[in-house]
Design a protein around this motif. Structure first.
Motif, PDB file in Angstrom:
ATOM      1  N   CYS A   1       0.250  -6.468   5.301  1.00 48.66           N
ATOM      2  CA  CYS A   1       0.397  -5.428   4.280  1.00 48.66           C
ATOM      3  C   CYS A   1       1.657  -4.619   4.575  1.00 48.66           C
ATOM      4  O   CYS A   1       1.952  -4.327   5.736  1.00 48.66           O
TER       5      CYS A   1
ATOM      6  N   THR B   1      -3.256   5.019  -1.456  1.00 47.07           N
ATOM      7  CA  THR B   1      -4.135   5.800  -0.594  1.00 47.07           C
ATOM      8  C   THR B   1      -3.566   7.198  -0.455  1.00 47.07           C
ATOM      9  O   THR B   1      -2.352   7.375  -0.376  1.00 47.07           O
TER      10      THR B   1
ATOM     11  N   ARG C   1     -14.432   5.611   4.158  1.00 44.05           N
ATOM     12  CA  ARG C   1     -14.619   4.312   4.806  1.00 44.05           C
ATOM     13  C   ARG C   1     -15.493   3.396   3.975  1.00 44.05           C
ATOM     14  O   ARG C   1     -15.330   2.179   3.999  1.00 44.05           O
TER      15      ARG C   1
ATOM     16  N   PRO D   1      -3.780   5.853   6.887  1.00 41.94           N
ATOM     17  CA  PRO D   1      -4.750   4.794   7.221  1.00 41.94           C
ATOM     18  C   PRO D   1      -5.235   4.908   8.666  1.00 41.94           C
ATOM     19  O   PRO D   1      -4.451   5.173   9.573  1.00 41.94           O
ATOM     20  N   GLU D   2      -6.552   4.724   8.867  1.00 42.99           N
ATOM     21  CA  GLU D   2      -7.096   4.744  10.224  1.00 42.99           C
ATOM     22  C   GLU D   2      -6.704   3.479  10.973  1.00 42.99           C
ATOM     23  O   GLU D   2      -6.473   3.508  12.182  1.00 42.99           O
ATOM     24  N   ASN D   3      -6.643   2.375  10.249  1.00 48.09           N
ATOM     25  CA  ASN D   3      -6.240   1.098  10.839  1.00 48.09           C
ATOM     26  C   ASN D   3      -5.289   0.396   9.874  1.00 48.09           C
ATOM     27  O   ASN D   3      -5.620   0.220   8.698  1.00 48.09           O
ATOM     28  N   TYR D   4      -4.128   0.032  10.364  1.00 49.25           N
ATOM     29  CA  TYR D   4      -3.167  -0.679   9.530  1.00 49.25           C
ATOM     30  C   TYR D   4      -3.543  -2.159   9.478  1.00 49.25           C
ATOM     31  O   TYR D   4      -3.857  -2.765  10.506  1.00 49.25           O
ATOM     32  N   MET D   5      -3.527  -2.722   8.274  1.00 46.38           N
ATOM     33  CA  MET D   5      -3.934  -4.103   8.085  1.00 46.38           C
ATOM     34  C   MET D   5      -2.749  -5.051   8.223  1.00 46.38           C
ATOM     35  O   MET D   5      -1.608  -4.696   7.889  1.00 46.38           O
ATOM     36  N   LEU D   6      -3.063  -6.241   8.723  1.00 41.41           N
ATOM     37  CA  LEU D   6      -2.028  -7.261   8.832  1.00 41.41           C
ATOM     38  C   LEU D   6      -1.594  -7.735   7.449  1.00 41.41           C
ATOM     39  O   LEU D   6      -2.376  -7.709   6.494  1.00 41.41           O
TER      40      LEU D   6
ATOM     41  N   ASP E   1     -10.798   4.059  -2.139  1.00 35.55           N
ATOM     42  CA  ASP E   1      -9.947   5.232  -1.941  1.00 35.55           C
ATOM     43  C   ASP E   1      -9.760   5.981  -3.252  1.00 35.55           C
ATOM     44  O   ASP E   1      -9.592   5.384  -4.305  1.00 35.55           O
TER      45      ASP E   1
ATOM     46  N   TYR F   1       3.387  -1.026   4.082  1.00 34.78           N
ATOM     47  CA  TYR F   1       3.038   0.356   3.768  1.00 34.78           C
ATOM     48  C   TYR F   1       4.289   1.115   3.316  1.00 34.78           C
ATOM     49  O   TYR F   1       5.316   1.081   3.990  1.00 34.78           O
TER      50      TYR F   1
ATOM     51  N   ILE G   1       0.844  -1.190   0.000  1.00 31.50           N
ATOM     52  CA  ILE G   1       0.000   0.000   0.000  1.00 31.50           C
ATOM     53  C   ILE G   1       0.882   1.242   0.000  1.00 31.50           C
ATOM     54  O   ILE G   1       1.650   1.472   0.946  1.00 31.50           O
TER      55      ILE G   1
END
Length: 266
Positions: A44, A33, A89, A37-42, A93, A46, A3
């Motif tokens: 992934c 994006t 949300r 990010p509001e929440n970082y994903m597993l 994006d 960045y 990302i």
């Protein structure tokens, strides 16, 4: 999944497209994006993108050459569109939609028609963003009001949802090439500045002297008085329809229009 986090601007998003494409990770493994990010994903990774005008320029030239000026302009409008946190949300994006639209367009023989392919989610999203920005910018071409300050500079204030200064700056630079003017975007804290005989540029307004912007010239004061008088004289009391007026002229534009009295802004 990789990302790429880029700046929310045309140059930022175009730089993100360049870096994502050049990464070699594969388009299906990459997302863009334009926001933190509001929440970082597993699982992934960045990658932060540093805006680079050279890279952005290369992407712009490629899009112009392969997609044409009209489609290029619509992609730029999409990049300038505003997204609130709720829409981000629940929708794709903005930067990712533009990136995937560009990838799809360049994979086709005639990519200039890409924004007609509304069955593609990324294209539909990009199209809606572009239309939103374009509609507001064209509204402001008619509703924007310049006033002459004491120092002779033409000044206009706007409070748009989208980042429209690029569009307005280019338009009024062509229309008023021999004028010094400033278009102040109070919503985003930026301004388009134009010097007589030169081009325009966008700057932040952190050090803006707002008190000085209220000091208009004597001639401007007289023109404002005459314009308000004309506006009042053509109004027909029995036909006042605030609801219809709000539909034809969105209320968020009213506070920046000299002819509308405070009583109409309620």
């Amino acid at each position: 999944m990789y990302i790429f986090i880029c700046e929310d601007s045309i140059d930022g998003i175009f730089t993100g497209i360049y870096d994502a494409w050049a990464s070699g990770y594969g388009h299906e493994n990459v997302a863009l994006t334009a926001y933190e990010p509001e929440n970082y994903m597993l699982f992934c990774e960045y990658i932060r993108v540093q805006t680079d005008f050279g890279k952005s320029g290369k992407v712009a030239r490629t899009l112009r050459r392969h997609l044409g000026e009209e489609t290029y302009g619509e992609l730029c409008q999409a990049a300038l569109a505003f997204e609130n946190s709720r829409s981000r949300r629940h929708s794709m994006d903005k930067a990712d939609a533009i990136y995937k639209t560009v990838v799809l367009a360049l994979s086709r023989k005639d990519g200039s028609k890409i924004l007609q392919c509304l069955g593609e989610p990324c294209v539909s999203r990009t199209f809606r963003l572009s239309r939103s920005m374009g509609n507001e910018a064209h509204h402001l071409l008619g509703f924007l009001r310049f006033r002459e300050l004491e120092n002779g500079v033409l000044f206009a204030q706007i409070t748009p949802k989208n980042h429209v200064l690029e569009f307005l700056g280019e338009h009024f630079s062509d229309r008023l090439p021999e004028e010094d003017f400033m278009i102040y975007d109070a919503a985003h804290g930026q301004a388009a500045l134009h010097t007589k005989g030169k081009g325009f540029f966008i700057t932040d307004t952190q050090d803006l002297d707002e008190a000085g912007l209220s000091r208009i010239s004597g001639e401007e004061a007289e023109w404002q008085r005459l314009w308000k008088g004309f506006f009042d004289s053509i109004a027909i009391e029995a036909r006042k329809n605030p609801k219809l007026q709000g539909q034809n002229l969105p209320k968020r534009f009213w506070k920046n229009m000299v002819e509308l009295e405070p009583s109409l802004r309620a």
